[in-house]
Design a protein around this motif. Sequence first.
Motif, PDB file in Angstrom:
ATOM      1  N   GLY A   1     -71.864  16.015  46.246  1.00 40.12           N
ATOM      2  CA  GLY A   1     -73.195  16.363  46.731  1.00 40.12           C
ATOM      3  C   GLY A   1     -73.532  17.797  46.376  1.00 40.12           C
ATOM      4  O   GLY A   1     -72.669  18.676  46.394  1.00 40.12           O
ATOM      5  N   PHE A   2     -74.790  18.027  46.037  1.00 39.16           N
ATOM      6  CA  PHE A   2     -75.251  19.386  45.734  1.00 39.16           C
ATOM      7  C   PHE A   2     -76.659  19.541  46.284  1.00 39.16           C
ATOM      8  O   PHE A   2     -77.355  18.569  46.577  1.00 39.16           O
ATOM      9  CB  PHE A   2     -75.230  19.662  44.230  1.00 39.16           C
ATOM     10  CG  PHE A   2     -76.226  18.866  43.431  1.00 39.16           C
ATOM     11  CD1 PHE A   2     -77.494  19.364  43.150  1.00 39.16           C
ATOM     12  CD2 PHE A   2     -75.902  17.595  42.954  1.00 39.16           C
ATOM     13  CE1 PHE A   2     -78.422  18.619  42.424  1.00 39.16           C
ATOM     14  CE2 PHE A   2     -76.806  16.846  42.227  1.00 39.16           C
ATOM     15  CZ  PHE A   2     -78.078  17.359  41.961  1.00 39.16           C
TER      16      PHE A   2
ATOM     17  N   PRO B   1     -77.001  16.698  31.202  1.00 32.21           N
ATOM     18  CA  PRO B   1     -76.393  16.444  32.517  1.00 32.21           C
ATOM     19  C   PRO B   1     -74.954  16.928  32.559  1.00 32.21           C
ATOM     20  O   PRO B   1     -74.202  16.751  31.592  1.00 32.21           O
ATOM     21  CB  PRO B   1     -76.490  14.923  32.669  1.00 32.21           C
ATOM     22  CG  PRO B   1     -76.708  14.391  31.304  1.00 32.21           C
ATOM     23  CD  PRO B   1     -77.372  15.463  30.504  1.00 32.21           C
ATOM     24  N   ILE B   2     -74.583  17.548  33.682  1.00 31.52           N
ATOM     25  CA  ILE B   2     -73.253  18.145  33.818  1.00 31.52           C
ATOM     26  C   ILE B   2     -72.804  18.018  35.263  1.00 31.52           C
ATOM     27  O   ILE B   2     -73.634  18.005  36.185  1.00 31.52           O
ATOM     28  CB  ILE B   2     -73.292  19.631  33.379  1.00 31.52           C
ATOM     29  CG1 ILE B   2     -71.891  20.232  33.308  1.00 31.52           C
ATOM     30  CG2 ILE B   2     -74.193  20.451  34.299  1.00 31.52           C
ATOM     31  CD1 ILE B   2     -71.864  21.644  32.700  1.00 31.52           C
ATOM     32  N   LEU B   3     -71.521  17.916  35.492  1.00 33.44           N
ATOM     33  CA  LEU B   3     -70.994  17.913  36.846  1.00 33.44           C
ATOM     34  C   LEU B   3     -71.130  19.308  37.447  1.00 33.44           C
ATOM     35  O   LEU B   3     -70.828  20.310  36.770  1.00 33.44           O
ATOM     36  CB  LEU B   3     -69.529  17.492  36.853  1.00 33.44           C
ATOM     37  CG  LEU B   3     -69.233  15.998  36.721  1.00 33.44           C
ATOM     38  CD1 LEU B   3     -67.737  15.778  36.506  1.00 33.44           C
ATOM     39  CD2 LEU B   3     -69.717  15.232  37.946  1.00 33.44           C
ATOM     40  N   PRO B   4     -71.572  19.413  38.703  1.00 27.42           N
ATOM     41  CA  PRO B   4     -71.719  20.739  39.325  1.00 27.42           C
ATOM     42  C   PRO B   4     -70.411  21.527  39.281  1.00 27.42           C
ATOM     43  O   PRO B   4     -69.327  20.987  39.522  1.00 27.42           O
ATOM     44  CB  PRO B   4     -72.100  20.400  40.773  1.00 27.42           C
ATOM     45  CG  PRO B   4     -72.702  19.045  40.711  1.00 27.42           C
ATOM     46  CD  PRO B   4     -71.967  18.331  39.620  1.00 27.42           C
ATOM     47  N   GLY B   5     -70.522  22.812  38.956  1.00 25.82           N
ATOM     48  CA  GLY B   5     -69.366  23.686  38.983  1.00 25.82           C
ATOM     49  C   GLY B   5     -68.471  23.632  37.773  1.00 25.82           C
ATOM     50  O   GLY B   5     -67.434  24.315  37.734  1.00 25.82           O
TER      51      GLY B   5
ATOM     52  N   THR C   1     -70.817  25.418  46.974  1.00 26.30           N
ATOM     53  CA  THR C   1     -72.069  24.730  47.311  1.00 26.30           C
ATOM     54  C   THR C   1     -72.146  23.314  46.758  1.00 26.30           C
ATOM     55  O   THR C   1     -73.228  22.762  46.622  1.00 26.30           O
ATOM     56  CB  THR C   1     -73.286  25.530  46.827  1.00 26.30           C
ATOM     57  OG1 THR C   1     -73.201  25.699  45.407  1.00 26.30           O
ATOM     58  CG2 THR C   1     -73.365  26.877  47.516  1.00 26.30           C
ATOM     59  N   SER C   2     -71.004  22.733  46.436  1.00 29.11           N
ATOM     60  CA  SER C   2     -70.960  21.282  46.236  1.00 29.11           C
ATOM     61  C   SER C   2     -69.905  20.732  47.183  1.00 29.11           C
ATOM     62  O   SER C   2     -69.027  21.468  47.638  1.00 29.11           O
ATOM     63  CB  SER C   2     -70.644  20.914  44.777  1.00 29.11           C
ATOM     64  OG  SER C   2     -69.341  21.325  44.416  1.00 29.11           O
TER      65      SER C   2
END
Length: 871
Positions: free
Chosen positions: A743-744, A240-244, A861-862
């Motif tokens: 949000g993604f 798991p990773i934070l978007p971007g 896109t987040s």
Amino acid sequence: MPGPRSNGVNIEQDEWINTTCGCCYCGCAIRVRRVNGLPVKIEGIPGSTMGSRGICGKGVAGLMYHYDPNRLKKPLKRTNPEKGLGVDPKWKEISWGEALEEISERMKRIIRDDPYKILISNQTQRASDGPHNHVIKYAHAFGQDPHIANGCIVTGGSSLHCGNAAHMMGGLIHASWSVAPDWRYTRYVIKFGASKGTGSGHSAMTNARLRAEALDRGVKEVVFDPMCNFAGGKAMEWVPILPGTDSAVALAMCNHILNVMKQYDLLYLKAKTNLPYLIGEDGTYVRDRDSGKPLIFDEGEGKVKVFDDPVERPEDYALEGDFDVYGLRCRPAFMALKEHLRNYEIQWASEVSTVPAETIRRIAEEWVENAQIGSTITIDGKSFPYRPVSAVLFRGGQGHSNGIHQAAAVDLLNELVGAEDVPGGTLGWPSIRRAYPGGHYERRSRVGPDGVIIPGVFYGHDPWPPRKPRVPQKNVGCVDFWPHATCPHIGYVREREEIWKKLGMTTKPEMIIGPASNFIISNCDWEDSVAYFKDMFVVLFDIWVNETDEAVGDIILPDVCYLEKDCWSSGIDSYFFSQSPSYEDWYVHMQKAVAPPPGEARFFMDVLLEIAKRAGFRDRYYEIMNRHYSVEDEDLKLKPGEDLTWKEIGERFFRWIYGKDAEKVWEQGYATWKKPVEDVYWRWEIPSRVPVYMEFLIHSKREVEKVCRQVDLRLHHEQYTPLPSWFWPASYMELDEEFDLIGFSYRDILHTNNTTYQNPMLDEVSHLCPYTYTVTIHPSLGKRKGIKEGDRIWMENRYGARERGVVKFMEGQHPATLGIAGQGGLVAKGRPIAKRKGSNFCKILPNYLKHYDPVTGNIETSVALKIYKES
């Protein structure tokens, strides 16, 4: 004699027809069973690399496109001058003659004034369902410069959301539109926000087959992703990773490999990258005064020379050292890379991304161990370097305001171990397409300035050599100022009017025409998208009336679906994202009509040809087509004044492309021939060098800063750096105590953007899937917010845009995020099955200039959100 009976029906005709799927841009090979003239079943074509192991659920359900009673059957004209979301267009049915006359006369008048006042709609959501590249040639034919014509192309969100940074890097490094692991020979794959082989994407089912075979051979797949769904749920290890924040992890891994482990492919870096090039104190190349070529230091001869002068051994290229050339202090770019990477410690990356430091370190070491640096493999009697590791990213990884650095950082993992276009490594979709035996059409890459490869075919403009940013602008996309943007983005930027004024763009668009891509609801903030298009005369081809048609359409023309058309060109022209990227034979398929269209529907290319004839530029289009396919046979060239359908044009060009086998290929619906192994693993066959050190961005930055000072335009220039660097995505700059989660959106394998939501078979299956029509959060987030599973909530960004959703808990999701499956939440009356199913992510995506990658134009896109229960 009556034929056999089935369910009480006499079967007079029962046959299988080979064609291609049109439910997404992959164009998988399919065959359709036709009984008594009606299509009744769709399946893959046994033996073809593009469909031999079956097709996806979308493809099987494709029959519904033909049978949908909501299909548009006659041309429609808007009678209500008011435009907007929820506004009744008050459609009036008109004849084709009336529609064609009004459209062609308007185009003729506008072209005489300024051809850049016409925008062309294009689409990737059904790119295989039509001639994807030819709309740019159409714009060229009526007067737009082919090098900047893509600046007048209007795309759906599938382009600005997923492509610009990845496509730029794919072109610069692999001479390709996209990349994929070499599933046939790889042993270790890392995906950063990519679903190659596990979901949607280029050559989706081909990659799925190749990946399945790789799993049988024991490949390990590690997926960095905010959710454990399509890619993560099928991986050997989900991280798991934070978007971007993928680039933070990739940069820390590269630092560990280069500066701590000190294990990298020295020969590859010396011979196949630009890291030996000498750079001065300002970071730019030191160039030969006569040729202008970058210089290197040859340790064997002990002297400086131009980079492409022969050396006795590739090992003689110097990667380190201090030199004096023309009185300038300089050093190899490799030294700058080593120093730069020291800024990115593993613990720092862990704090940024939330990935445990030990996980980052372990995966970096597994990467090097599996790379087998120095090993070789023999395939078909030819020896190649063997590097069975591949790191790839696509939409999720690069769809951010730091997209260029996300893409470059992940690619650097491949570069350090030499895993580029060699067996087991990361491959471009075939960069070389040799001619069919006995045929003539082929596309080969070539080496350009500074040793960088130039793609043989690329959508839009080639990424190399880069053009100099300049003003004034001629088109709404401002691609002369953003030359590194593959797809133009400025039209969707909220400050577009101010930007156009400052950059000297005085052409106000008056008309848009082209195939439907539902661009109002598939890019970003809906209301602002309407504001962009509402004053234009909008002509779209569609099989239904969608949200864009209702909101801004003036004339909507009934198109045919993929089961009703003869389209020969897509497999030929779009091989760079629909073919097998691995070492397998070529299979180039064509689309064949298996059923008549409903009502008065017509194939949009036939209509565009008629409009071109009436508006006076069809002969010019013919010239461009002849050149595109390099037709030399005078009998096969398209000639001025000829009235030809798209099918008839294809019959002509097929004889040039496939020679004496043209009739056989047309009849069976596909061509197949041997793909030479060296065309797949070409890295050491072509004397090109990868621009790991992106020196060209220094020059772009200088020009951009110069223009911005002149016109008082604020842009984040700092991302114009020659080495992949860390920058926070714009969405994280908007987090606070109120807007406290990211949000993604993600691609649901059941759907292609928003087109498939109208399919009743897919709708039924979507109701069975717990995630397609819901928004997902981690249970701990729900507990913190007082939200239960099944609650209806509002999701709101800090600019006031909001969207509804129904909550579904997902244990396998980063607890600081919210996920939405793409482009649901539809409202068009013309698609009743799709209406109000799921949520629409684009509706809450902010679109100020700061939300775009300043180099490539990718939209962020987040989004920073707050959520609360619906009252």
